[in-house]
Write a protein that holds these residues in place. Structure first.
Motif, PDB file in Angstrom:
ATOM      1  N   SER A   7      50.014  27.489  34.502  1.00  0.00           N
ATOM      2  CA  SER A   7      48.815  26.675  34.591  1.00  0.00           C
ATOM      3  C   SER A   7      47.706  27.654  34.981  1.00  0.00           C
ATOM      4  O   SER A   7      47.975  28.744  35.458  1.00  0.00           O
ATOM      5  N   THR A   8      46.509  27.275  34.783  1.00  0.00           N
ATOM      6  CA  THR A   8      45.419  28.216  34.992  1.00  0.00           C
ATOM      7  C   THR A   8      45.193  28.446  36.481  1.00  0.00           C
ATOM      8  O   THR A   8      44.660  27.601  37.177  1.00  0.00           O
ATOM      9  N   SER A   9      45.620  29.613  36.940  1.00  0.00           N
ATOM     10  CA  SER A   9      45.379  30.037  38.316  1.00  0.00           C
ATOM     11  C   SER A   9      44.073  30.815  38.348  1.00  0.00           C
ATOM     12  O   SER A   9      43.584  31.257  37.311  1.00  0.00           O
ATOM     13  N   PRO A  10      43.507  31.029  39.534  1.00  0.00           N
ATOM     14  CA  PRO A  10      42.309  31.876  39.624  1.00  0.00           C
ATOM     15  C   PRO A  10      42.549  33.277  39.055  1.00  0.00           C
ATOM     16  O   PRO A  10      41.649  33.874  38.470  1.00  0.00           O
ATOM     17  N   ARG A  11      43.774  33.797  39.201  1.00  0.00           N
ATOM     18  CA  ARG A  11      44.089  35.117  38.629  1.00  0.00           C
ATOM     19  C   ARG A  11      44.004  35.070  37.108  1.00  0.00           C
ATOM     20  O   ARG A  11      43.390  35.945  36.489  1.00  0.00           O
ATOM     21  N   VAL A  12      44.603  34.068  36.505  1.00  0.00           N
ATOM     22  CA  VAL A  12      44.588  33.948  35.047  1.00  0.00           C
ATOM     23  C   VAL A  12      43.156  33.740  34.554  1.00  0.00           C
ATOM     24  O   VAL A  12      42.743  34.332  33.556  1.00  0.00           O
ATOM     25  N   GLU A  13      42.382  32.933  35.264  1.00  0.00           N
ATOM     26  CA  GLU A  13      40.975  32.730  34.878  1.00  0.00           C
ATOM     27  C   GLU A  13      40.210  34.052  34.915  1.00  0.00           C
ATOM     28  O   GLU A  13      39.415  34.344  34.021  1.00  0.00           O
ATOM     29  N   ALA A  14      40.451  34.877  35.948  1.00  0.00           N
ATOM     30  CA  ALA A  14      39.781  36.174  36.047  1.00  0.00           C
ATOM     31  C   ALA A  14      40.191  37.085  34.892  1.00  0.00           C
ATOM     32  O   ALA A  14      39.354  37.782  34.299  1.00  0.00           O
ATOM     33  N   VAL A  15      41.466  37.080  34.551  1.00  0.00           N
ATOM     34  CA  VAL A  15      41.947  37.897  33.425  1.00  0.00           C
ATOM     35  C   VAL A  15      41.318  37.423  32.122  1.00  0.00           C
ATOM     36  O   VAL A  15      40.881  38.239  31.295  1.00  0.00           O
ATOM     37  N   GLN A  16      41.257  36.131  31.918  1.00  0.00           N
ATOM     38  CA  GLN A  16      40.642  35.605  30.695  1.00  0.00           C
ATOM     39  C   GLN A  16      39.173  36.013  30.600  1.00  0.00           C
ATOM     40  O   GLN A  16      38.694  36.374  29.534  1.00  0.00           O
ATOM     41  N   GLU A  17      38.472  35.978  31.732  1.00  0.00           N
ATOM     42  CA  GLU A  17      37.067  36.387  31.731  1.00  0.00           C
ATOM     43  C   GLU A  17      36.946  37.894  31.472  1.00  0.00           C
ATOM     44  O   GLU A  17      36.076  38.338  30.721  1.00  0.00           O
ATOM     45  N   PHE A  18      37.821  38.688  32.075  1.00  0.00           N
ATOM     46  CA  PHE A  18      37.849  40.133  31.842  1.00  0.00           C
ATOM     47  C   PHE A  18      38.053  40.418  30.352  1.00  0.00           C
ATOM     48  O   PHE A  18      37.308  41.185  29.743  1.00  0.00           O
ATOM     49  N   ILE A  19      39.046  39.805  29.759  1.00  0.00           N
ATOM     50  CA  ILE A  19      39.368  40.020  28.342  1.00  0.00           C
ATOM     51  C   ILE A  19      38.217  39.568  27.449  1.00  0.00           C
ATOM     52  O   ILE A  19      37.914  40.196  26.437  1.00  0.00           O
ATOM     53  N   SER A  20      37.530  38.496  27.809  1.00  0.00           N
ATOM     54  CA  SER A  20      36.438  37.973  26.973  1.00  0.00           C
ATOM     55  C   SER A  20      35.256  38.937  26.890  1.00  0.00           C
ATOM     56  O   SER A  20      34.462  38.857  25.951  1.00  0.00           O
ATOM     57  N   VAL A  21      35.142  39.848  27.849  1.00  0.00           N
ATOM     58  CA  VAL A  21      34.051  40.829  27.850  1.00  0.00           C
ATOM     59  C   VAL A  21      34.085  41.672  26.564  1.00  0.00           C
ATOM     60  O   VAL A  21      33.044  42.055  26.035  1.00  0.00           O
ATOM     61  N   PHE A  22      35.265  41.927  26.045  1.00  0.00           N
ATOM     62  CA  PHE A  22      35.382  42.767  24.853  1.00  0.00           C
ATOM     63  C   PHE A  22      34.835  42.093  23.595  1.00  0.00           C
ATOM     64  O   PHE A  22      34.484  42.767  22.637  1.00  0.00           O
ATOM     65  N   LYS A  23      34.749  40.778  23.618  1.00  0.00           N
ATOM     66  CA  LYS A  23      34.206  40.055  22.457  1.00  0.00           C
ATOM     67  C   LYS A  23      32.731  40.365  22.254  1.00  0.00           C
ATOM     68  O   LYS A  23      32.257  40.523  21.130  1.00  0.00           O
ATOM     69  N   THR A  24      31.988  40.493  23.336  1.00  0.00           N
ATOM     70  CA  THR A  24      30.544  40.737  23.240  1.00  0.00           C
ATOM     71  C   THR A  24      30.163  42.169  23.639  1.00  0.00           C
ATOM     72  O   THR A  24      29.050  42.603  23.351  1.00  0.00           O
ATOM     73  N   LEU A  25      31.065  42.859  24.340  1.00  0.00           N
ATOM     74  CA  LEU A  25      30.802  44.180  24.920  1.00  0.00           C
ATOM     75  C   LEU A  25      29.654  44.147  25.929  1.00  0.00           C
ATOM     76  O   LEU A  25      29.057  45.166  26.232  1.00  0.00           O
ATOM     77  N   ASP A  26      29.381  42.951  26.457  1.00  0.00           N
ATOM     78  CA  ASP A  26      28.441  42.804  27.573  1.00  0.00           C
ATOM     79  C   ASP A  26      29.259  42.990  28.846  1.00  0.00           C
ATOM     80  O   ASP A  26      30.046  42.115  29.224  1.00  0.00           O
ATOM     81  N   ALA A  27      29.099  44.130  29.493  1.00  0.00           N
ATOM     82  CA  ALA A  27      29.916  44.475  30.652  1.00  0.00           C
ATOM     83  C   ALA A  27      29.459  43.816  31.947  1.00  0.00           C
ATOM     84  O   ALA A  27      30.131  43.941  32.967  1.00  0.00           O
ATOM     85  N   ALA A  28      28.342  43.099  31.940  1.00  0.00           N
ATOM     86  CA  ALA A  28      27.787  42.515  33.167  1.00  0.00           C
ATOM     87  C   ALA A  28      28.785  41.645  33.939  1.00  0.00           C
ATOM     88  O   ALA A  28      28.843  41.738  35.172  1.00  0.00           O
ATOM     89  N   ILE A  81      51.046  35.745  28.441  1.00  0.00           N
ATOM     90  CA  ILE A  81      50.544  36.058  29.775  1.00  0.00           C
ATOM     91  C   ILE A  81      51.595  35.682  30.823  1.00  0.00           C
ATOM     92  O   ILE A  81      52.294  34.678  30.670  1.00  0.00           O
ATOM     93  N   VAL A  82      51.724  36.531  31.829  1.00  0.00           N
ATOM     94  CA  VAL A  82      52.650  36.281  32.932  1.00  0.00           C
ATOM     95  C   VAL A  82      51.844  36.364  34.226  1.00  0.00           C
ATOM     96  O   VAL A  82      51.178  37.356  34.491  1.00  0.00           O
ATOM     97  N   ASP A  83      51.906  35.308  35.015  1.00  0.00           N
ATOM     98  CA  ASP A  83      51.177  35.211  36.278  1.00  0.00           C
ATOM     99  C   ASP A  83      52.193  35.256  37.408  1.00  0.00           C
ATOM    100  O   ASP A  83      53.091  34.411  37.467  1.00  0.00           O
ATOM    101  N   SER A  84      52.076  36.229  38.294  1.00  0.00           N
ATOM    102  CA  SER A  84      53.005  36.366  39.409  1.00  0.00           C
ATOM    103  C   SER A  84      52.272  36.182  40.730  1.00  0.00           C
ATOM    104  O   SER A  84      51.512  37.060  41.155  1.00  0.00           O
ATOM    105  N   GLU A  85      52.515  35.057  41.355  1.00  0.00           N
ATOM    106  CA  GLU A  85      51.911  34.793  42.656  1.00  0.00           C
ATOM    107  C   GLU A  85      52.465  35.754  43.706  1.00  0.00           C
ATOM    108  O   GLU A  85      51.728  36.274  44.541  1.00  0.00           O
TER     109      GLU A  85
END
Length: 163
Positions: A7-28, A81-85
C-alpha cells in the motif's frame, strides 16, 4: 514488513516522486526529497566508462538538471517495488527510455532509441527523507548503447553551438 505490492507508504510516495523527476528533468522536487547527507552511487563497477558519481545532494541535483541539455525527458517507470519497513528502505525495479533533444540527434530515429532497466535501492533517514541510493545500471546496454549515444549527442550539441 516486506511487500512486492505495498500500500502506498510515505517511503513509496517519496520514491514515486523521485522517479517522476526524470520525466521532466526538473530537479527542483529533489531538494525537499533528499536528506542533507544524501549519497547516490551508481554501479556496477563495469560501467566505469561513465565515471559519474558518487554524488552528494547538490551533485545529484546538478546531474539530473544537466541531462536536460541533451534530453527532453528520461521517463522511468517502476515495474516492481519492494517496501521494507524494518530496514526503512524501498527497492524499485525500473524501465527507462530516452527522449533526445532534436538538436542533438543525427541520423535515423531508430539509431537514437534506448530502453534500459535499472534497480534503485533507497534508504531513508529518521525524517523520511531519502538518505542513500544505490542505482544498479543495465551495464551491457549502458556501455554498448547509452554511452555512445550520450557521447554522440554531446558532440552534436557542441557542433550546433559552434555553428
Amino acid at each position: 514488513m516486506v511487500s512486492s505490492n505495498p500500500s502506498t507508504s510515505p517511503r513509496v510516495e517519496a520514491v514515486q516522486e523521485f522517479i517522476s523527476v526524470f520525466k521532466t528533468l526538473d530537479a527542483a522536487p529533489l531538494e525537499k526529497l533528499l536528506s542533507p547527507s544524501y549519497n547516490h552511487t551508481m554501479g556496477p563497477a563495469s560501467v566505469d566508462p561513465f565515471k559519474i558519481g558518487p554524488f552528494d545532494k547538490a551533485g545529484f541535483i546538478g546531474h539530473v538538471a544537466g541531462l536536460s541539455y541533451l534530453m527532453t525527458s528520461f521517463p522511468v517507470t517502476i515495474t516492481e517495488i519492494v517496501d521494507s519497513e524494518s530496514s526503512n528502505s524501498v527497492w524499485a525495479w525500473t524501465a527507462s527510455d530516452v527522449k533526445w533533444r532534436s538538436e542533438v540527434t543525427d541520423g535515423d530515429a531508430a539509431e537514437w532509441s534506448y530502453q534500459g532497466q535499472n534497480l534503485f535501492m533507497f534508504w531513508f533517514d529518521a525524517e523520511g527523507k531519502i538518505e542513500r541510493v544505490i542505482e544498479v545500471l543495465d551495464s551491457q546496454k549502458s556501455i554498448n548503447e547509452l554511452l555512445p549515444l550520450l557521447g554522440r549527442a554531446g558532440a552534436n550539441l557542441q557542433k550546433a553551438a559552434a555553428a
